[in-house]
Structure formats: structure tokens, C-alpha cells
Motif scaffolding. Structure first.
Motif, short mmCIF file in Angstrom:
data_model
loop_
_atom_site.label_atom_id
_atom_site.label_comp_id
_atom_site.label_asym_id
_atom_site.label_seq_id
_atom_site.Cartn_x
_atom_site.Cartn_y
_atom_site.Cartn_z
N ASP A 54 0.81 -1.22 0.00
CA ASP A 54 0.00 0.00 0.00
C ASP A 54 0.84 1.26 0.00
O ASP A 54 0.56 2.22 -0.69
N ALA A 55 1.82 1.26 0.88
CA ALA A 55 2.48 2.52 1.22
C ALA A 55 3.70 2.79 0.37
O ALA A 55 4.44 3.70 0.65
N GLY A 100 3.29 12.20 -3.56
CA GLY A 100 3.22 12.78 -2.22
C GLY A 100 2.72 11.80 -1.19
O GLY A 100 2.01 12.17 -0.26
N GLU A 101 3.07 10.53 -1.33
CA GLU A 101 2.58 9.53 -0.39
C GLU A 101 3.68 9.03 0.53
O GLU A 101 3.53 8.01 1.18
N GLY A 102 4.80 9.73 0.55
CA GLY A 102 5.96 9.23 1.29
C GLY A 102 5.97 9.53 2.78
O GLY A 102 6.94 9.22 3.45
N GLY A 103 4.92 10.13 3.30
CA GLY A 103 4.90 10.43 4.74
C GLY A 103 5.53 11.78 5.04
O GLY A 103 6.00 12.47 4.14
N PRO A 104 5.53 12.16 6.34
CA PRO A 104 6.03 13.48 6.73
C PRO A 104 7.47 13.71 6.29
O PRO A 104 8.30 12.80 6.34
N ALA A 105 7.76 14.93 5.85
CA ALA A 105 9.11 15.28 5.41
C ALA A 105 10.00 15.52 6.63
O ALA A 105 9.51 15.77 7.72
N VAL A 124 10.78 20.74 6.21
CA VAL A 124 9.57 21.42 6.65
C VAL A 124 9.87 22.88 6.98
O VAL A 124 9.15 23.79 6.56
N TYR A 130 10.68 24.84 3.81
CA TYR A 130 9.48 25.07 3.01
C TYR A 130 8.62 26.16 3.65
O TYR A 130 8.16 27.09 2.98
N VAL A 173 -1.40 12.78 11.20
CA VAL A 173 -0.11 13.14 11.78
C VAL A 173 -0.28 13.64 13.19
O VAL A 173 -1.40 13.80 13.69
N ALA A 188 2.95 21.73 11.43
CA ALA A 188 4.37 21.86 11.11
C ALA A 188 5.10 22.73 12.14
O ALA A 188 6.24 22.43 12.51
N VAL A 205 1.20 20.41 2.98
CA VAL A 205 2.06 20.04 1.86
C VAL A 205 3.19 19.12 2.30
O VAL A 205 3.58 18.22 1.56
N LYS A 206 3.70 19.30 3.51
CA LYS A 206 4.92 18.58 3.88
C LYS A 206 4.77 17.49 4.94
O LYS A 206 5.69 16.72 5.14
N THR A 207 3.67 17.45 5.66
CA THR A 207 3.63 16.48 6.77
C THR A 207 2.37 15.63 6.75
O THR A 207 1.64 15.59 7.73
N ARG A 208 2.11 14.93 5.66
CA ARG A 208 0.98 14.01 5.67
C ARG A 208 1.46 12.60 6.03
O ARG A 208 2.62 12.27 5.87
N ALA A 209 0.51 11.80 6.54
CA ALA A 209 0.86 10.43 6.93
C ALA A 209 1.33 9.66 5.70
O ALA A 209 0.99 10.00 4.57
N PRO A 210 2.11 8.58 5.93
CA PRO A 210 2.56 7.77 4.79
C PRO A 210 1.37 7.29 3.97
O PRO A 210 0.39 6.80 4.52
N GLY A 211 1.46 7.46 2.67
CA GLY A 211 0.38 7.00 1.79
C GLY A 211 -0.71 8.04 1.55
O GLY A 211 -1.54 7.85 0.67
N MET A 212 -0.69 9.14 2.34
CA MET A 212 -1.74 10.15 2.17
C MET A 212 -1.36 11.08 1.02
O MET A 212 -0.82 12.16 1.23
N LEU A 265 1.51 5.87 13.58
CA LEU A 265 1.06 6.64 12.42
C LEU A 265 0.30 5.72 11.48
O LEU A 265 0.77 4.62 11.15
N GLU A 267 -1.14 4.03 8.14
CA GLU A 267 -0.70 3.89 6.76
C GLU A 267 -1.93 4.04 5.88
O GLU A 267 -2.92 3.34 6.06
#
Lengths: 229, 660
Positions: A31-32, A38-43, A48, A51, B135, B139, B215-222, B557, B559
């Protein structure tokens, strides 16, 4: 749209990549996996912060845009007072611009030194950056004082109001940058390189370069176009 | 000039009974509240858990509390205006002298927009967005706290004008040259400028924070196209904040320079351009109305999908429509002043752009309708507010399209028809959305639902009152009544004004029912307790965590494997007849509470107050102290706390245990 196409298009109406899931087909552990969407999780924190600071800089540039717009509207409204050609001095302008552009370069050198963890060099380049900024600011204050003494203060005409506000706003940013750089130097000396301080240095560099870009705009729109008549 | 600048005893309005009584009442209320907190010994708790909290959920709740208080304050202004106008029909003199009436309509608009509607929306975004993204925080948590306290500081300054000095008499947007020092010599406009500037900086910070968070802190897969609709609208509204609020800051700074230092941006003399003020302020002002409405659209999308038991219809077209509105909202500002005389072609271009922006909203309306079509509908309070919105907002939207025709606008400009139109869209859009969101997410914030009976009463009364008030004003406007009249000389408008006062009475009952709902629900909280964390059969991740969520939101967190991730989790659990397996917990690092925001806002208030009254030394002192505080906070070494894996497991078990 056929079922096969729906399978291929991950974003088909109302259904995400896991569309088959709802139909009870179940999902594997893949899935992941990063899809580049943009599905890689928090930067990481540094990304951050960088940005977020970029977003702030964009908003700051819009603030300047407001004053640029006002200047563009009012630049012809001399109200019988002096205009750009009588007021602007090319020599001082050249010095100011040189000081600020070189300070951007030295700010970059400070960033490189900080990246290598070279304390003395970082501090040195930051100091040079600050001094050049102070030279710029001193020249600008001198220009403002001369204008006011000549009776060409901001109260004289709408053109001069817009000029003083736009250039003064940039000067105010430079002054804030100097205060920031000084504070950072003290903090760096006391605490050394830490992730939080490195991030702040990165933001300072972004800030300083952005002010340079704004100055290029002021140089062109206010001074060059003004002197060209 | 004295050491206190322009401030002296004449600042207290001894000769004006209404502001004096209102201000005195407000002060008495605040003192009573502070006294109660002191006697009960709640200060340490409040300081530790709320005032210095950097938890996005707490900050969101504080935003909403501030907004509710300010909505009531602005509503009282509205009651005074409606009743006063009705009393002046047929030669009566009413009870508000002109200079006071002008302050009231200015304060009403300023408070409702800047300190009522905006904080409500920012509060909902703050509370919901990180939970929906799966999350643990926003940020920039400390920036978030600072943003809130700066907004509160602005609200404080506006309300201070009630007892010290006066408020602006220039309308909620202080049009130049009326707002210049030569025509408004008092401190009223200065209060407006500093309050809105300080609050505006807070809003800008909140916007930067939410954009970065999404933009920068979404959960994995989001991925972007898996975000719940509310996150999309929050992102677009926050981008609008970032792009539009600096224009407001610039404009008000120019007016401040005019007033304090004799600049000539907007003066009549020395080449100043008053029309530039109107252009600049609406270049911010029109995006602002979409900053208010987009998050409300997000709320309705969540509520309607949840209570229809279906995914949102046309999710991607909804995203596209939101982005379309975001962009086009910057291209319509001139429709606020078609009568300026920009020429037929310019007016036509902006009129067409204005009509086109309604298309985006139309797409949304159809999507909501089709979401309900064929759904398994339920009608709890949040859904009622959403349906009320659908019905009334369409009327507001269509009168907006009427006003977009420049030829019609020349007749309707500045009439009560216009007033009815923008209340029609802001009240039934933003306020209904705010209340829908408040009742929808209240159980998530506090662990118990709000009383349905009182909620439904509040809804029906508010809806009826709202339709009566503004229905009457629409007609009065069509009959030629202009806005902001301190004295109504035309007798045939009388009946319409009486009808609108009757509507106000119904709305008062609605507001009272809303407050009763909160009181009754708190008293019955044990009966209303929701242990599942998911009282509405929710579809997005905020319902996957217990209510109220732990400080770290999610012990592990989530998935995300597609849209509506929590619905998927539930379907999988039902299919496999298993709850998810026990997780391996890891230590979680969270930002430590910090007084940065509160201290910054304190000094901002001092600076603002000193600048209003021209107490220069105090303003300078405030600035120096603010810098000192900034350095002190930047100097700290430790600003994070870590929950060990065992602690996380313990907290999670305790909360999950409550559900079992």
C-alpha cells in the motif's frame, strides 16, 4: 469507463489507488510504497522548516508587491515637487547595490562554511555580510536624510510618500536582518552548531537573498526607470 | 504632550450610557471569570494546559471559544442596529446618536469578519487538519500558539475601544479619505488599524503553518488526491491567506503612514489617490470572502458524505472547483466598486469573471446533491445545518450573480439588497458551516456529543430568524433603502424593518438555544459520552483515534492505502472479523509547552495600545521587550518532550480500554 481502465487510473472518480479494497479484494503490504504522488509520509524537519520559510518569503514578496504597485500608481504624482531625476544620485546607488550584492555572496560563503562545520569561517563571513549590510543601510539613511534636508521628505508629494515607504520597507527588512544575523552569531558562539541553529542559518540565508532580489526590483523600477525619465 | 500620549480621563465615555454600560458589563464579566478562576485555583491548570499549550487541538479549541464569544459580541451590535433603525421610522430618534451608530456598524463588521468568522475557520482547520492527515501535530506548533494569541490580542484591542476612547466610524473597511487624520481625528481608526494589523499577522502565521502542514507532513500514503475534502479546502483557504493578507498589511500600513507621519498615499492633497485604497483593500477583500467560505465548503463536504453513508460524489471535480475558485477569487475584486467609473469594458470584464466564479460553486452544489442521492441519509444537527446551507446559500449565490451585472449593480450598490446578499452568503455559508463543524467535531474534542434536541431547536430558530431578517432586507433594498442609515425617513420601509426586528427576535432565541445546548450537554456529559471515538460512523482518520485524542493523536502513524482511510480500516475489520493487531509502539517526541506565543502577544498588545494613544516610549519599550523575549525563547536548549514506548502503550491501552 470500463473496470480495466478504472484499475489503471488510480484516481478514477471517487476511488483512490486502493479502489479494489472496497470490493473486498484486500490489500497487500505494498500500500504505502512511494508513488511519487506525495505519499511518502512526513518530510524531515529541515525540509519542513525550509518550506515554511519559503512560504513566508512569498508572502513577504507580496507585501513588497503592494508597495511596488502603490509606487507605480503614484510615481507620476509629484504635486509640483521634485522628481526622480533631481533627487536620485547614481554614485550612492552604485555603492549601495554593490554592498548588498556582495553581502549576498558572502552570506553564501557563510552557508558553505557552516555546512562544513567551520566555526571561525562561518562567523567571519557572517560578520562581513553584516558589515556590508550596515554599509548599505548607512548609505540609505544618508540618502533619506539628504532628501528630507532638501525639503523632499515623504510629506512633500505622493511620489515621495511611495518612494520612502517602498525603499524604507526594504531598509527595515535589512535592519531586521542585521539584528537577526547578530543574534545568530552570538547564539552560534555560545552553543555551536546544532540542528536548530543550522536551520535558522539556512532561513537567514534565504531571507538575505530574498532581500537582494527585492533590491534588484527596487533598483530597476524605482531608480533605473526614474533616472531614465 | 504628556507621558501618556493622547490618553487622559476624557477617553472614558462617561457621557455615553450605552458603551459605558456595555464596557462596564464586559469588564465585570471578565473580572468575575478571572475571580472564579483564581478562587478555584485553576490558574496553574489553565497556564500549563491551555495558555502555553502548543497542541494543535487545544489551540483549535481556543480559537473556536474566542470566535464564539466574538460572534455573540457582533450579534449584539446587529441587534442594536436593527432595533434602532426600526425605532427611527416615522420621526422617532431611536437610541443611538449618529457617531455611536457609525461605530456600531463598523465594529459589527470588523468583529464578525476578523475576530468571529476567521478565527472559527482557522480553529476548525487547526483542530481537524492534522487529525485528518494522520499526523501528530502541525508543522510549527509554537508559531501556531503565537498566531492564536496575536488574534486574541487584536480582539482585545477592538473591545478595549469600548471603554477607552472610541472605535472607527468608517465602516468595516476604513475607506480613505474619510479614514485619514483630517476627517477622522480620533483614535477610532487607529484602534481599527492596530487591532487588524496584529490579528492579521496572526492569521498570516496560521496560514503559513497550515499550508506547510498539509504540503509537507501528511501520513505515509496520504497522497494529495487521498486527502479528505476539508484538507483540500483548508489548503486552498490557507494559500489564499498567504497570498492575500500581505496586501491587507501593506494597505493598512500605508494608511497608518498617512495618519501618523503625514504621507500622501490616499489623501486628497499632494497627489494621493483615495481610489487606490479601495482597489488595494478589495484586492485582499475578495479573496478574504473565499478564505471564509472555502473551509465551510470543506465542512459541508465531510458532513454530507458522512451522513449520506457514501463517499463524496465527484471528489476530483470538487478539488478542481476549489482550486478554480482559489485562482479566480483574485480576478474579481473590482465588482465591489463598479460605480468607481473604470469604464464599461473594465466593468464588463470583472462582471463576467464574477459570474464565472459562481460556476465553481455550482459544481460543488451539484456534487453535494449527488452525494445525498441514493445515500442512506441521517439527519443529526450537523446535517441539518448543511441542508439549511444548501437551500439558503443558493439564494445568496443567485443574488450575487445579479449584483455581478454592472448595470444592475449601479442601482443596487450600497443598498440593503447588497447587505442582504453578503449576509446571505456569509451567514448561511460560513456561520452555518462553522456551527455544523462545531457540532460535528465537538465529540472528537471533548469525548461527548452535543445535545441533539437543543441543537435542532437552535438550527430551526436560527434558520427561520435568518430568513425573516434578510428576506425583509432584500425587499427593503429593492425598494431603494440604502445601508448604514442612522435615521430612516421613508415611512413605507417601516413594515419591512419591523419584520426584520421580529426575525432578529427569533434569531436571539436561536442563539439562546445554541448556548443552552452547550450548557445542557456539559451537564449531561455522562449520558452523552462517546467511548468509540467514532460517534457518526465517520470516514476519515480523525475518527480512528479515541476522543479526546491523546496529545500525540495517533499511537502509531496510520498507513493510508486510499481515499477515506478510516472507512477502509472498518471494512477490513468487518471482513476479517478482527480488530487491528496490537502494534509495536515507539517513543514519540512532541514539542514542549511554551509561553512564546502568549508573551509575544502580550507585547504586541502593549505596542498596539501605545501606538493608538501615541505613547511612544511605551511602544519602544514593548518592542525592546518583545525582542528580548524572542532571544530568550530562541536560546532554550530543550523544547521537546518524549513519551517512552511504554507510556504510549499505557495511554493507548487506557483509552482503547474505555471503548471496550
Amino acid at each position: 469507463m470500463s473496470a480495466a481502465e478504472a484499475q489503471e487510473d488510480p484516481y478514477v472518480l471517487g476511488r483512490g489507488r486502493g479502489g479494489a479494497d472496497a470490493a473486498g479484494e484486500g490489500r497487500g503490504g505494498d500500500d504505502a510504497r512511494p508513488s511519487g504522488r506525495g505519499e511518502g509520509g512526513p518530510a524531515p524537519k529541515r525540509t519542513v522548516v525550509g518550506y515554511g520559510f519559503w512560504i513566508y518569503l512569498l508572502s513577504d514578496i507580496i507585501l513588497f508587491a503592494g508597495f511596488f504597485a502603490a509606487y507605480a500608481v503614484l510615481s507620476g504624482d509629484l504635486a509640483g515637487g521634485p522628481g526622480p531625476q533631481e533627487l536620485f544620485e547614481q554614485r550612492r546607488l552604485a555603492l549601495e547595490t554593490a554592498a548588498l550584492l556582495i553581502s549576498s555572496f558572502t552570506c553564501g560563503l557563510a552557508g558553505i562554511a557552516a555546512g562544513r562545520g567551520a566555526m571561525l569561517r562561518t562567523q567571519g563571513w557572517l560578520l562581513v555580510t553584516g558589515l556590508l549590510g550596515a554599509v548599505f543601510l548607512g548609505l540609505e539613511v544618508q540618502e533619506f536624510a539628504t532628501l528630507v534636508a532638501e525639503g523632499a521628505g515623504p510629506q512633500r508629494s505622493a511620489f515621495l510618500s511611495a518612494f520612502f515607504a517602498l525603499v524604507g520597507l526594504h531598509g527595515l527588512h535589512i535592519a531586521a536582518g542585521l539584528l537577526w544575523a547578530g543574534t545568530m552569531m552570538a547564539q552560534l558562539a555560545v552553543k555551536g552548531f546544532r540542528p536548530a541553529i543550522e536551520r535558522r542559518l539556512m532561513c537567514f540565508a534565504l531571507f538575505w537573498h530574498a532581500l537582494d532580489i527585492v533590491w534588484v526590483g527596487i533598483f530597476t523600477v524605482v531608480y533605473l526607470l526614474g533616472l531614465a525619465g | 504632550m504628556s507621558v501618556l500620549g493622547k490618553l487622559d480621563w476624557s477617553a472614558i465615555p462617561i457621557d455615553q450610557p450605552i458603551p459605558l454600560a456595555a464596557g462596564g458589563g464586559a469588564i465585570a464579566l471578565m473580572l468575575a471569570a478571572l475571580g472564579w478562576v483564581t478562587v478555584k485555583g485553576h490558574w496553574p491548570y489553565l497556564w500549563r494546559e491551555w495558555i502555553t499549550s502548543v497542541d494543535h487541538k487545544r489551540i483549535g479549541v481556543m480559537y473556536v471559544v474566542l470566535a464564539l464569544a466574538m460572534l455573540v459580541r457582533g450579534f449584539i451590535d446587529a441587534i442594536m442596529m436593527r432595533t434602532h433603525q426600526a425605532l427611527t421610522v416615522g420621526g422617532g430618534s431611536g437610541y443611538l446618536p449618529p457617531e455611536h451608530f457609525n461605530q456600531i456598524f463598523s465594529a459589527h463588521g470588523t468583529i464578525m469578519i476578523f475576530f468571529g468568522a476567521m478565527p472559527f475557520m482557522v480553529g476548525l482547520m487547526n483542530f481537524v487538519v492534522p487529525l485528518q492527515l494522520g499526523v501528530r501535530d502541525v508543522a510549527f506548533p509554537r508559531l501556531n500558539s503565537t498566531a492564536f494569541w496575536l488574534t486574541a490580542s487584536g480582539a482585545l484591542l477592538v473591545n478595549l475601544s469600548l471603554v477607552l476612547g472610541e472605535f472607527a466610524r468608517t465602516g468595516w473597511l476604513p475607506y480613505a479619505p474619510l479614514s485619514e487624520r483630517s476627517y477622522s481625528p480620533g483614535v477610532g481608526v487607529d484602534y481599527y488599524l492596530w487591532a487588524v494589523q496584529i490579528g492579521g499577522v496572526g492569521t498570516l502565521m496560521a496560514g503559513i503553518n497550515i499550508v506547510t502542514t498539509i504540503v509537507k507532513t501528511r501520513a505515509p500514503g496520504m497522497g494529495y488526491l487521498r486527502m479528505p475534502m476539508f484538507c483540500w479546502t483548508a489548503l486552498c483557504a490557507s494559500m489564499l491567506i498567504v497570498a492575500a493578507f500581505p496586501i491587507l498589511t501593506a494597505t493598512l500600513t500605508m494608511l497608518t503612514l498617512d495618519r501618523y507621519l503625514g504621507f500622501h498615499f490616499f489623501t486628497n492633497a499632494a497627489g494621493g489617490s483615495p481610489m487606490m485604497f479601495v482597489n488595494l483593500i478589495w484586492a485582499w477583500g475578495h479573496p478574504e470572502v473565499y478564505i471564509l467560505i472555502l473551509p465551510a465548503f470543506g465542512v459541508f463536504s465531510e458532513v454530507i458524505a458522512t451522513f449520506s453513508g457514501k463517499p463524496l460524489f465527484g471528489y476530483r471535480s470538487m478539488v478542481a472547483a476549489t482550486l478554480f475558485i482559489t485562482v479566480v477569487s483574485f480576478m474579481v475584486w473590482l465588482h465591489h466598486f463598479f460605480t468607481m467609473g473604470a469604464g464599461a469594458n473594465v466593468n464588463a470584464a470583472f462582471g463576467i469573471a464574477t459570474s464565472i466564479i459562481a460556476v465553481g460553486t455550482g459544481v460543488k452544489i451539484y456534487n453535494w446533491l449527488f452525494t445525498m442521492y441514493g445515500g442512506r441519509l441521517r439527519f443529526p444537527t450537523p446535517m441539518l445545518w448543511s441542508l439549511g446551507f444548501l437551500f439558503t446559500f443558493i439564494i445568496g449565490g443567485m443574488t450575487g450573480v445579479l449584483l455581478a451585472v454592472p448595470a444592475a449593480d449601479f442601482i443596487l450598490h450600497n443598498s440593503l439588497f447588497l447587505v442582504a446578499h453578503f449576509h446571505n452568503v456569509i451567514v448561511s455559508g460560513t456561520v452555518f458551516g462553522a456551527i455544523a463543524g462545531y457540532t460535528f467535531w465537538f465529540p472528537k474534542a471533548f469525548g461527548f456529543t452535543l445535545d441533539e434536541r437543543w441543537g435542532k431547536r437552535a438550527f430551526w430558530l436560527s434558520l427561520a430568524g435568518f430568513v425573516i431578517v434578510f428576506g425583509a432586507l432584500y425587499i427593503a433594498g429593492l425598494e431603494g433603502m440604502t445601508r448604514r442609515l442612522q435615521h430612516v425617513a421613508v415611512a413605507q420601509w417601516g413594515p419591512l424593518l419591523y419584520v426584520s426586528v421580529a426575525g432578529v427576535a427569533v434569531m436571539i432565541a436561536g442563539v439562546a438555544a445554541q448556548i443552552t445546548q452547550l450548557v445542557v450537554s456539559i451537564r449531561r456529559r455522562d449520558a452523552l459520552r462517546d467511548d468509540t471515538g467514532d460517534p457518526w460512523e465517520g470516514r476519515s482518520l480523525e475518527w480512528a483515534t479515541p476522543s479526546p485524542p491523546p496529545a500525540f493523536n495517533f499511537a502509531t502513524l496510520p498507513e493510508v492505502g486510499g481515499e477515506e482511510p478510516y472507512w477502509r480500516i472498518k471494512e477490513r475489520a468487518i471482513a476479517s472479523q478482527q480488530e487491528r493487531s496490537a502494534s509495536d509502539y515507539e517513543p514519540i517526541t512532541m514539542p514542549r509547552r511554551s509561553a512564546t506565543g502568549f508573551v509575544t502577544a502580550f507585547f504586541a498588545t502593549v505596542i498596539g495600545f501605545a501606538m493608538v494613544w501615541q505613547i511612544w516610549w511605551l511602544a519602544a519599550l514593548g518592542l525592546v521587550c518583545a525582542y528580548g523575549a524572542f532571544v530568550a525563547f530562541a536560546w532554550r536548549d530543550e523544547n521537546e518532550d518524549t513519551f517512552s514506548a511504554e507510556e504510549v502503550a499505557r495511554i493507548e491501552r487506557a483509552r482503547r480500554g474505555a471503548a471496550a
